[in-house]
Design an enzyme around this catalytic site. Structure first.
Site, PDB file in Angstrom:
ATOM      1  N   LYS A  97       0.895  -1.162   0.000  1.00 41.57           N
ATOM      2  CA  LYS A  97       0.000   0.000   0.000  1.00 41.57           C
ATOM      3  C   LYS A  97       0.932   1.209   0.000  1.00 41.57           C
ATOM      4  O   LYS A  97       1.950   1.188   0.702  1.00 41.57           O
ATOM      5  CB  LYS A  97      -0.853  -0.030   1.250  1.00 41.57           C
ATOM      6  CG  LYS A  97      -2.118   0.735   1.086  1.00 41.57           C
ATOM      7  CD  LYS A  97      -3.124   0.386   2.131  1.00 41.57           C
ATOM      8  CE  LYS A  97      -4.483   0.206   1.476  1.00 41.57           C
ATOM      9  NZ  LYS A  97      -5.503  -0.154   2.412  1.00 41.57           N
ATOM     10  N   VAL A  98       0.631   2.226  -0.794  1.00 42.52           N
ATOM     11  CA  VAL A  98       1.501   3.401  -0.837  1.00 42.52           C
ATOM     12  C   VAL A  98       0.758   4.595  -0.229  1.00 42.52           C
ATOM     13  O   VAL A  98      -0.352   4.921  -0.655  1.00 42.52           O
ATOM     14  CB  VAL A  98       1.964   3.703  -2.288  1.00 42.52           C
ATOM     15  CG1 VAL A  98       2.919   4.879  -2.307  1.00 42.52           C
ATOM     16  CG2 VAL A  98       2.624   2.479  -2.910  1.00 42.52           C
TER      17      VAL A  98
ATOM     18  N   LYS B  74       5.871   3.315   1.060  1.00 32.79           N
ATOM     19  CA  LYS B  74       5.368   2.002   0.639  1.00 32.79           C
ATOM     20  C   LYS B  74       5.348   1.084   1.845  1.00 32.79           C
ATOM     21  O   LYS B  74       6.401   0.842   2.444  1.00 32.79           O
ATOM     22  CB  LYS B  74       6.348   1.407  -0.377  1.00 32.79           C
ATOM     23  CG  LYS B  74       5.765   1.138  -1.712  1.00 32.79           C
ATOM     24  CD  LYS B  74       6.757   0.454  -2.626  1.00 32.79           C
ATOM     25  CE  LYS B  74       6.274   0.624  -4.037  1.00 32.79           C
ATOM     26  NZ  LYS B  74       6.970  -0.168  -5.012  1.00 32.79           N
TER      27      LYS B  74
ATOM     28  N   ASP C 297      11.194  -2.944 -17.269  1.00 34.47           N
ATOM     29  CA  ASP C 297       9.720  -2.903 -17.262  1.00 34.47           C
ATOM     30  C   ASP C 297       9.230  -1.478 -17.502  1.00 34.47           C
ATOM     31  O   ASP C 297       8.323  -0.993 -16.834  1.00 34.47           O
ATOM     32  CB  ASP C 297       9.187  -3.447 -15.928  1.00 34.47           C
ATOM     33  CG  ASP C 297       7.699  -3.798 -16.017  1.00 34.47           C
ATOM     34  OD1 ASP C 297       7.204  -4.015 -17.151  1.00 34.47           O
ATOM     35  OD2 ASP C 297       7.025  -3.845 -14.972  1.00 34.47           O
TER      36      ASP C 297
HETATM   37  P1  ADP Z   1       3.604  -2.383  -7.270  1.00 37.95           P
HETATM   38  O1  ADP Z   1       4.993  -2.327  -7.804  1.00 37.95           O
HETATM   39  O2  ADP Z   1       3.420  -3.399  -6.180  1.00 37.95           O
HETATM   40  O3  ADP Z   1       2.560  -2.476  -8.355  1.00 37.95           O
HETATM   41  P2  ADP Z   1       3.699   0.408  -7.211  1.00 37.95           P
HETATM   42  O4  ADP Z   1       5.096   0.766  -6.933  1.00 37.95           O
HETATM   43  O5  ADP Z   1       3.240   0.447  -8.634  1.00 37.95           O
HETATM   44  O6  ADP Z   1       3.353  -0.989  -6.578  1.00 37.95           O
HETATM   45  O7  ADP Z   1       2.764   1.382  -6.387  1.00 37.95           O
HETATM   46  C1  ADP Z   1       1.345   1.288  -6.416  1.00 37.95           C
HETATM   47  C2  ADP Z   1       0.727   2.659  -6.642  1.00 37.95           C
HETATM   48  O8  ADP Z   1       1.171   3.574  -5.648  1.00 37.95           O
HETATM   49  C3  ADP Z   1       1.113   3.300  -7.971  1.00 37.95           C
HETATM   50  O9  ADP Z   1       0.270   2.896  -8.992  1.00 37.95           O
HETATM   51  C4  ADP Z   1       0.979   4.782  -7.653  1.00 37.95           C
HETATM   52  O10 ADP Z   1      -0.377   5.176  -7.768  1.00 37.95           O
HETATM   53  C5  ADP Z   1       1.377   4.866  -6.199  1.00 37.95           C
HETATM   54  N1  ADP Z   1       2.805   5.248  -6.065  1.00 37.95           N
HETATM   55  C6  ADP Z   1       3.886   4.420  -6.090  1.00 37.95           C
HETATM   56  N2  ADP Z   1       5.034   5.093  -5.943  1.00 37.95           N
HETATM   57  C7  ADP Z   1       4.685   6.394  -5.814  1.00 37.95           C
HETATM   58  C8  ADP Z   1       5.442   7.613  -5.620  1.00 37.95           C
HETATM   59  N3  ADP Z   1       6.758   7.617  -5.537  1.00 37.95           N
HETATM   60  N4  ADP Z   1       4.736   8.771  -5.525  1.00 37.95           N
HETATM   61  C9  ADP Z   1       3.379   8.777  -5.647  1.00 37.95           C
HETATM   62  N5  ADP Z   1       2.635   7.676  -5.803  1.00 37.95           N
HETATM   63  C10 ADP Z   1       3.256   6.501  -5.898  1.00 37.95           C
END
Ligand code: ADP
Length: 347
Positions: free
Chosen positions: A21-22, A37, A138
Site C-alpha cells: 500500500k503506498v 510504501k 519494465d
Molecule cells: P507495485 O509495484 O506493487 O505495483 P507500485 O510501486 O506500482 O506498486 O505502487 C502502487 C501505486 O502507488 C502506484 O500505482 C501509484 O499510484 C502509487 N505510487 C507508487 N510510488 C509512488 C510515488 N513515488 N509517488 C506517488 N505515488 C506513488
C-alpha cells in the site's frame, strides 16, 4: 492520535500494488512529503524477491529523472486507535503529479514537441541507470511518474537487473517485463542486452505519447503491425496508423517516423544507442520550456483528476448497486419460501 510509522505521519493512501500500500506521508524530520510504501505481511516468495530487487537497484540511484529511494527499514505501524504492528517500509520521493499513463490516456495525445521533452527525460534517466549498472526491464507509461513540476521520473524497479548480466557477459536471459513492451529478442527467448530492451520499450512509449495508442500489441511475427516493421515494410505500418487520424498521412512528422522505425528494428544490433538517438534530427526539433510544460500540464492535471474521481465514483456506485441487489435477493429468498427456508423449517 495520527497514524504513523517511525517519524513519518501518514496522510492518505496514494495507491496500492500487488504487494504494498503506498501512503502520502510527512517526514517530520525534514518537513517534506514523501510516498511511503508499506509492504504486506503475507507477501509470497516471488513478491519478496521483487521488493528486494527494487530496493537493491534503487539504493544507489540519484538523478532528477529517477524516483529517489530515501530509505527503507522496519518500524512499528501505529494506527489511529493506538494498535501497533511491525511493518517493512520503503520511503520514496513523492511523485505528486501521478503516472504519465493517466495524462496520455485521459488528457489527450501529446504534440511531438511535448513528447520530445518527456522522451529526452526518459533518455536522461535511462542513460544514468545504465551508466550505474542498472537496467529497468519494465518501462511503460504506468512506471513513469511525474513530480509536482511535471518532471518525469522512472519508477518501479521491481524487474531491474544488472546491465552487464549476472555473469558479466553483457547478456541477460530471464524472460520478464510487460508483454506489449518487450523487445522481439525477449519474445524469442534469446539472450538480450538490458540497454537495448529498455530503449525498445522507450520507443513504444514515445509512439504512445504522440498517437495515444501503442504501435502494435506485441513485437512478434503474429502481430500484423510489427510484422510490417520487421519485414522493412514501414510504409504499410505508417499507412495503417495514419488512417482515421487528423491530417492523415501528415499526422506523424517524417523525422518522428524515422526515429521510431530505427528504434523498433527487429535486429537489436541495428538499433541506435542512446548517443545515436540524441544525435537524431528528430531530437534536435523544438521543445517547450519548463514554464510552458507547467502551464499545459496543470490544465491537463484537472482533466486527469476529474477522470480518476469520476471512475472512483462510478466504481463505488456499482459496488453499492451490487450490495443492494444482493440484499434484495436475500429478502426475496426469505419471502418466497425457497429451499433454504424450507430446510430451516424442517430442522
Ligand atoms: P507495485 O509495484 O506493487 O505495483 P507500485 O510501486 O506500482 O506498486 O505502487 C502502487 C501505486 O502507488 C502506484 O500505482 C501509484 O499510484 C502509487 N505510487 C507508487 N510510488 C509512488 C510515488 N513515488 N509517488 C506517488 N505515488 C506513488
Amino acid at each position: 492520535m495520527s497514524k504513523r510509522i517511525g517519524r513519518f505521519n501518514l496522510i492518505r493512501t496514494l495507491g496500492s500494488g500487488m504487494s504494498c500500500k503506498v501512503k502520502l506521508a510527512l517526514d517530520t524530520k525534514t518537513g517534506k512529503k514523501v510516498a511511503l510504501k508499506i509492504l504486506k505481511d503475507n507477501m509470497g516468495q516471488r513478491d519478496r524477491e521483487l521488493v528486494e530487487t527494487e530496493v537493491a537497484a534503487m539504493k544507489n540511484l540519484k538523478h532528477p529523472n529517477v524516483i529517489e529511494q530515501v530509505e527503507c527499514g522496519q518500524e512499528m505501524y501505529i494506527k489511529a486507535d493506538g494498535r501497533q504492528r511491525k511493518v517493512f517500509y520503503i520511503v520514496l520521493e513523492l511523485a505528486a503529479g501521478g503516472e504519465l499513463f493517466d495524462f496520455v490516456a485521459n488528457s489527450g495525445r501529446f504534440k511531438e514537441n511535448v513528447a520530445r521533452y518527456y522522451f529526452k527525460q526518459i533518455l536522461d534517466g535511462l542513460d544514468y541507470c545504465h551508466s550505474n549498472g542498472v537496467t529497468h526491464r519494465d518501462l511503460k507509461p504506468e512506471n513513469l511518474f511525474l513530480d509536482g513540476n511535471y518532471t518525469l521520473k522512472l519508477g518501479d524497479f521491481g524487474f531491474a537487473g544488472p546491465v552487464e548480466g549476472r555473469d558479466d557477459s553483457g547478456y541477460l536471459r530471464t524472460i520478464l517485463g510487460t508483454k506489449n513492451y518487450m523487445a522481439p529478442e525477449i519474445h524469442l527467448k534469446q539472450p538480450y542486452q538490458g540497454r537495448t530492451v529498455d530503449l525498445f520499450a522507450a520507443a513504444i512509449i514515445l509512439f504512445i505519447m504522440v498517437a495515444q495508442h501503442p504501435p502494435f500489441t506485441s513485437a512478434t511475427p503474429n502481430d500484423p503491425f510489427y510484422r510490417c516493421l520487421a519485414a522493412n515494410r514501414a510504409d504499410i505500418f505508417w499507412k495503417n496508423h495514419c488512417q482515421n487520424k487528423e491530417n492523415g498521412d501528415a499526422f506523424f512528422s517524417e523525422e518522428f517516423k524515422q526515429i521510431i522505425q530505427g528504434m523498433l528494428q527487429l535486429d537489436p544490433s541495428h538499433r541506435p544507442s542512446i548517443p545515436d538517438i540524441r544525435e537524431h534530427p528528430w531530437m534536435k526539433g523544438p521543445m517547450p520550456t519548463k514554464e510552458q510544460i507547467l502551464q499545459e500540464f496543470s490544465k491537463r492535471d484537472l482533466i486527469v483528476k476529474k477522470t480518476i474521481e469520476d471512475e472512483r465514483e462510478q466504481k463505488l456506485a456499482e459496488k453499492m448497486k451490487r450490495v443492494e441487489n444482493q440484499r434484495k435477493t436475500m429478502r426475496g429468498v426469505g419471502q418466497s419460501g425457497s429451499e433454504e427456508t424450507k430446510f430451516d423449517e424442517s430442522g
